[in-house]
Design a protein around this motif. Sequence first.
Motif, short mmCIF file in Angstrom:
data_model
loop_
_atom_site.label_atom_id
_atom_site.label_comp_id
_atom_site.label_asym_id
_atom_site.label_seq_id
_atom_site.Cartn_x
_atom_site.Cartn_y
_atom_site.Cartn_z
N GLN A 109 1.00 -0.86 0.04
CA GLN A 109 0.15 -0.06 -0.07
C GLN A 109 0.93 1.12 -0.14
O GLN A 109 0.73 2.19 -0.59
CB GLN A 109 -0.83 -0.01 1.36
CG GLN A 109 -1.99 -0.96 1.10
CD GLN A 109 -3.24 -0.54 0.71
OE1 GLN A 109 -3.76 0.57 0.92
NE2 GLN A 109 -4.00 -1.38 0.02
N GLN A 110 2.04 1.19 0.76
CA GLN A 110 2.94 2.13 0.80
C GLN A 110 3.47 2.66 -0.44
O GLN A 110 3.88 3.85 -1.01
CB GLN A 110 4.09 2.15 1.98
CG GLN A 110 4.62 3.44 2.53
CD GLN A 110 3.85 4.63 2.89
OE1 GLN A 110 2.97 4.20 3.81
NE2 GLN A 110 3.95 5.54 2.34
N ALA B 197 1.43 4.30 -2.61
CA ALA B 197 1.32 5.68 -2.17
C ALA B 197 2.20 6.44 -2.54
O ALA B 197 2.35 7.57 -3.14
CB ALA B 197 1.00 5.73 -0.93
N ASN B 198 3.44 6.03 -2.46
CA ASN B 198 4.75 6.52 -2.68
C ASN B 198 4.93 6.82 -4.38
O ASN B 198 5.57 7.57 -5.00
CB ASN B 198 5.96 5.78 -2.35
CG ASN B 198 6.30 5.52 -0.93
OD1 ASN B 198 5.37 6.51 -0.44
ND2 ASN B 198 7.05 4.75 -0.51
N LEU C 295 1.16 9.80 -5.24
CA LEU C 295 1.15 11.06 -4.64
C LEU C 295 2.30 11.77 -4.95
O LEU C 295 1.74 13.08 -5.38
CB LEU C 295 1.38 11.19 -2.77
CG LEU C 295 0.13 10.22 -2.07
CD1 LEU C 295 0.71 10.28 -0.60
CD2 LEU C 295 -1.08 10.99 -2.43
N ASN D 36 -7.00 5.87 -10.87
CA ASN D 36 -6.08 4.79 -10.23
C ASN D 36 -6.42 3.52 -10.79
O ASN D 36 -7.56 2.88 -10.10
CB ASN D 36 -6.08 5.01 -9.01
CG ASN D 36 -4.95 4.14 -8.45
OD1 ASN D 36 -3.86 3.46 -8.78
ND2 ASN D 36 -5.12 3.63 -6.94
N LEU E 144 -5.94 2.55 -3.41
CA LEU E 144 -5.00 3.57 -2.75
C LEU E 144 -5.61 3.41 -1.20
O LEU E 144 -6.95 3.49 -1.28
CB LEU E 144 -5.13 4.91 -3.24
CG LEU E 144 -3.98 5.80 -2.94
CD1 LEU E 144 -2.50 5.26 -3.17
CD2 LEU E 144 -4.06 7.25 -3.58
N ASP E 145 -4.67 3.36 -0.09
CA ASP E 145 -5.22 3.61 1.23
C ASP E 145 -6.10 4.75 1.57
O ASP E 145 -5.88 5.80 0.70
CB ASP E 145 -4.13 3.46 2.04
CG ASP E 145 -3.10 4.57 2.14
OD1 ASP E 145 -3.34 5.43 2.84
OD2 ASP E 145 -2.33 4.52 0.92
N SER F 295 -4.14 7.96 2.03
CA SER F 295 -3.67 8.46 0.94
C SER F 295 -4.84 9.40 -0.07
O SER F 295 -4.67 10.66 -0.37
CB SER F 295 -2.97 7.80 0.04
OG SER F 295 -1.74 7.37 0.72
N GLN F 296 -5.74 8.92 0.06
CA GLN F 296 -6.98 9.54 -0.54
C GLN F 296 -7.40 10.46 -0.10
O GLN F 296 -7.92 11.73 -0.69
CB GLN F 296 -8.25 8.34 -0.51
CG GLN F 296 -7.98 7.10 -1.28
CD GLN F 296 -9.24 6.14 -1.28
OE1 GLN F 296 -10.43 6.59 -1.54
NE2 GLN F 296 -8.79 4.89 -1.19
N ILE G 176 -5.54 12.52 1.60
CA ILE G 176 -4.57 13.59 1.12
C ILE G 176 -4.98 14.44 -0.20
O ILE G 176 -4.87 15.40 -0.42
CB ILE G 176 -3.21 13.27 1.13
CG1 ILE G 176 -2.79 12.79 2.43
CG2 ILE G 176 -2.27 14.23 0.61
CD1 ILE G 176 -1.23 11.92 2.62
N ILE G 177 -5.37 13.41 -1.16
CA ILE G 177 -5.61 13.96 -2.59
C ILE G 177 -6.84 14.76 -2.68
O ILE G 177 -6.80 15.84 -3.22
CB ILE G 177 -5.76 12.71 -3.44
CG1 ILE G 177 -4.48 12.07 -3.49
CG2 ILE G 177 -6.24 13.08 -4.60
CD1 ILE G 177 -4.26 10.76 -4.21
#
Length: 220
Positions: A58-59, A62-63, A66, A84, A89-90, A93-94, A96-97
């Motif tokens: 998952q990370q 995201a890396n 993002l 996507n 995506l976790d 992170s969603q 943040i977007i």
Amino acid sequence: MLSCPLCQNSSCSIFYQDKKRSFYSCPRCCLIFADGRSQLPPQALKQRFSQPSPAKKQQQLANFVLPLLDQLHQLTASQLHGLNYGRILDAASQQIITEQGHLLEQYDPFIAPNHQVLRHSYDFICCYRVFEHFRNPQREWALLCRLLKTGGWLAISTRMLSDNADFGKWHYKNNLAHVAFFHAKTFSYLAENSGFTLLFAADDFILMQKTSESGINPAL
Ligand SMILES: [Zn+2]
């Protein structure tokens, strides 16, 4: 001889064989693909991919997403509507977007088979470790072309074939869910035949921009 599942060239020849699978190479688009008869049955795939990915994966996703979104935002200076495709995506992170003012739709054939999102068009599409799973890459490519707006970006992460590497020792091909292996030349071929500009193709990262409405070349 088999037909290429991407460009339909009918003179693909055997490239490599191990205890479990046969791999064929296409002289036209340089794709290497596993023989369809050796592919995992749909039920096995469903079992394998119906659970959310482990935290580490998952990370990694995201890396990928993002920083990509940051870069595209710098290029356009506008809020972006993206897709996507192939993985989810976790939630953090969603969030943040969303807080950045962007909108990211998601499609995963096992966890989020939301066909509604495949009816819109997008400023960008990202595919993290998805292309190697394509059993019918021609159909998937046609879909991605259709979903992308003119001027939109397609960002792909997949391990690419290298001319120098020993395919027999390449661990990536040992994962039975990996059935299609792309060379940088494959992406050049796709770009040339589908109205895209290939901006970057190295180190597992491919960035393309849709530059015309020409869409799919019927010969593809
Ligand atoms: Zn081909």
